[in-house]
Design a protein around this motif. Structure first.
Motif, PDB file in Angstrom:
ATOM      1  N   MET A  75     -81.397 131.978   9.693  1.00 34.87           N
ATOM      2  CA  MET A  75     -81.704 131.987   8.263  1.00 34.87           C
ATOM      3  C   MET A  75     -81.658 130.573   7.666  1.00 34.87           C
ATOM      4  N   HIS A  76     -80.741 129.743   8.160  1.00 38.05           N
ATOM      5  CA  HIS A  76     -80.610 128.387   7.622  1.00 38.05           C
ATOM      6  C   HIS A  76     -81.868 127.551   7.892  1.00 38.05           C
ATOM      7  N   PHE A 130     -80.127 139.911   2.948  1.00 38.07           N
ATOM      8  CA  PHE A 130     -79.209 139.472   3.988  1.00 38.07           C
ATOM      9  C   PHE A 130     -77.961 138.837   3.375  1.00 38.07           C
ATOM     10  N   GLU A 131     -78.180 137.940   2.406  1.00 40.45           N
ATOM     11  CA  GLU A 131     -77.038 137.239   1.799  1.00 40.45           C
ATOM     12  C   GLU A 131     -76.171 138.186   0.984  1.00 40.45           C
ATOM     13  N   PRO A 185     -74.664 140.891   4.786  1.00 39.75           N
ATOM     14  CA  PRO A 185     -75.158 140.676   6.157  1.00 39.75           C
ATOM     15  C   PRO A 185     -74.888 141.862   7.086  1.00 39.75           C
ATOM     16  N   MET A 206     -84.364 136.251  11.979  1.00 42.14           N
ATOM     17  CA  MET A 206     -83.949 135.599  10.739  1.00 42.14           C
ATOM     18  C   MET A 206     -82.427 135.607  10.581  1.00 42.14           C
ATOM     19  N   MET A 207     -81.807 136.704  11.035  1.00 39.66           N
ATOM     20  CA  MET A 207     -80.334 136.776  10.931  1.00 39.66           C
ATOM     21  C   MET A 207     -79.682 135.594  11.659  1.00 39.66           C
ATOM     22  N   LEU A 257     -89.945 136.566   2.607  1.00 38.46           N
ATOM     23  CA  LEU A 257     -88.759 135.842   3.068  1.00 38.46           C
ATOM     24  C   LEU A 257     -87.680 135.830   1.984  1.00 38.46           C
ATOM     25  N   ALA A 293     -84.994 128.880   7.974  1.00 39.42           N
ATOM     26  CA  ALA A 293     -86.165 129.454   7.312  1.00 39.42           C
ATOM     27  C   ALA A 293     -86.230 129.031   5.853  1.00 39.42           C
ATOM     28  N   LYS A 320     -86.061 139.278   1.822  1.00 41.44           N
ATOM     29  CA  LYS A 320     -85.201 139.553   2.973  1.00 41.44           C
ATOM     30  C   LYS A 320     -83.960 138.664   2.959  1.00 41.44           C
ATOM     31  N   ARG A 321     -84.135 137.389   2.551  1.00 40.35           N
ATOM     32  CA  ARG A 321     -82.971 136.505   2.503  1.00 40.35           C
ATOM     33  C   ARG A 321     -81.959 137.011   1.487  1.00 40.35           C
ATOM     34  N   PRO A 338     -86.940 140.068  11.076  1.00 37.43           N
ATOM     35  CA  PRO A 338     -85.624 140.062  10.407  1.00 37.43           C
ATOM     36  C   PRO A 338     -84.447 139.869  11.367  1.00 37.43           C
TER      37      PRO A 338
END
Lengths: 212, 212
Positions: free
Chosen positions: B176-177, B102-103, B106, B172-173, B95, B179, B98-99, B169
């Motif tokens: 995300m907040h 993403f950050e 995105p 998660m997009m 996680l 997770a 991946k986070r 994923p």
């Protein structure tokens, strides 16, 4: 004057049916109120008498989509049954409706999801309403001793998290084969017996679980 | 002859970097090997010497994407730590990776998801590999007495179901907040303490949960 009122309702339904037909053919993103006016044989200005914007149309279509789900949720909250069964049925009955819609026409289902994405402010109210109904069932469960040490908002949010494949229609499209009644029953039971606050760093006390 | 080998690897990396730049700009769906050849200043036939198809390129890019995750999973399976913590870290560490991705970007993250959808047969192997690693941790937990009455395949599938917002994923997009590490710890602990077979129709025995 009931007659004109009835005519207005009938025309609005006819327009919504035409809009559904358009999104079924072309998807929800690209269609315009002008396309819709052509499809129903109206001038755009006449169409705007029935729906003042594409937002207003999407709102009415979302209302139709959620109407059956609202009746289910509203009926369950006040039903006389054990709260464990109530929580199970809260997901099972809505899952059955959504699965039937998906299997009936997967493309249309996806187009409704697109329409929802495009008008999320409209959908948000219905999502909040479902959370509100769920919160009242979860509060009933808390009164019976479930979810020790957690507050209601946290429980609502964690239950939503673990239930995604059974309630998020976009995820359901990918995982419909996994969202069976039997699996749903196990997940609900896992949440009821396992979801509570834990003080220690290691998630659970393993000695509670040693078999034999 | 190490020199040419090294050159080939370096060129492949340069091509993959260019492909990443293209999907970052245009998304993954529409780009072609011809676009890519132009971007790296090669003839298409020369490009095909390094990647014989867009599939082969996608496979190499997926390999890069999953490499770090594989190292994490492989390290955890054989690590000396309580199985509860191992299961938590199996999700927490991936996680975190991946986070961060993403950050960091995105749009690029979303483009990689599109690329994966377009080449799902490539991704499938990595998804199966992750399931395989998870299964070996869950089997270890079963040896300690967890998940009574369920077989390993069922446990793998149910854990995947409940963990979607922490491991899918695409989901998660959107979430995300939600997770967070704290929520992840509660969900893992819920699964460990609650997931087991139930014979009765009503999910759990409520009297076990009455507070006080």
């Amino acid at each position: 004057m009931p007659r004109p009122e009835t005519d207005i309702v009938a025309t609005r339904i006819r327009i919504m049916d035409a809009a559904e037909h358009i999104i079924q053919e072309k998807g929800a993103i690209s269609f315009t109120m002008t396309d819709l006016a052509t499809a129903v044989g109206m001038s755009p200005s006449n169409l705007y008498r029935f729906f003042e914007s594409k937002d207003a149309l999407a709102e009415a279509m979302a209302g139709e989509w959620f109407a059956e789900l609202e009746i289910i949720m509203d009926g369950l909250v006040s039903a006389e049954m054990p709260v464990e069964e109530k929580l199970y049925q809260f997901f099972a009955k809505r899952l059955m409706v959504k699965r039937a819609r998906f299997e009936d026409d997967p493309g249309l289902f996806e187009s409704y999801m697109e329409l929802g994405d495009e008008h999320f402010e409209v959908i948000k109210g219905y999502v909040d309403l479902a959370d509100h109904y769920m919160a009242s069932i979860l509060a009933e469960a808390m009164e019976k001793g479930y979810f020790k040490g957690l507050d209601l908002d946290t429980v609502v949010s964690l239950v939503n998290t673990m239930m995604q494949p059974f309630c998020n229609p976009k995820l359901m499209m990918q995982m419909m084969h996994l969202a069976t009644d039997e699996r749903l029953r196990i997940v609900i039971s896992t949440i009821l017996s396992g979801l509570q606050a834990h003080d220690e760093q290691v998630p659970v006390k393993p000695e509670l679980h040693i078999a034999g």
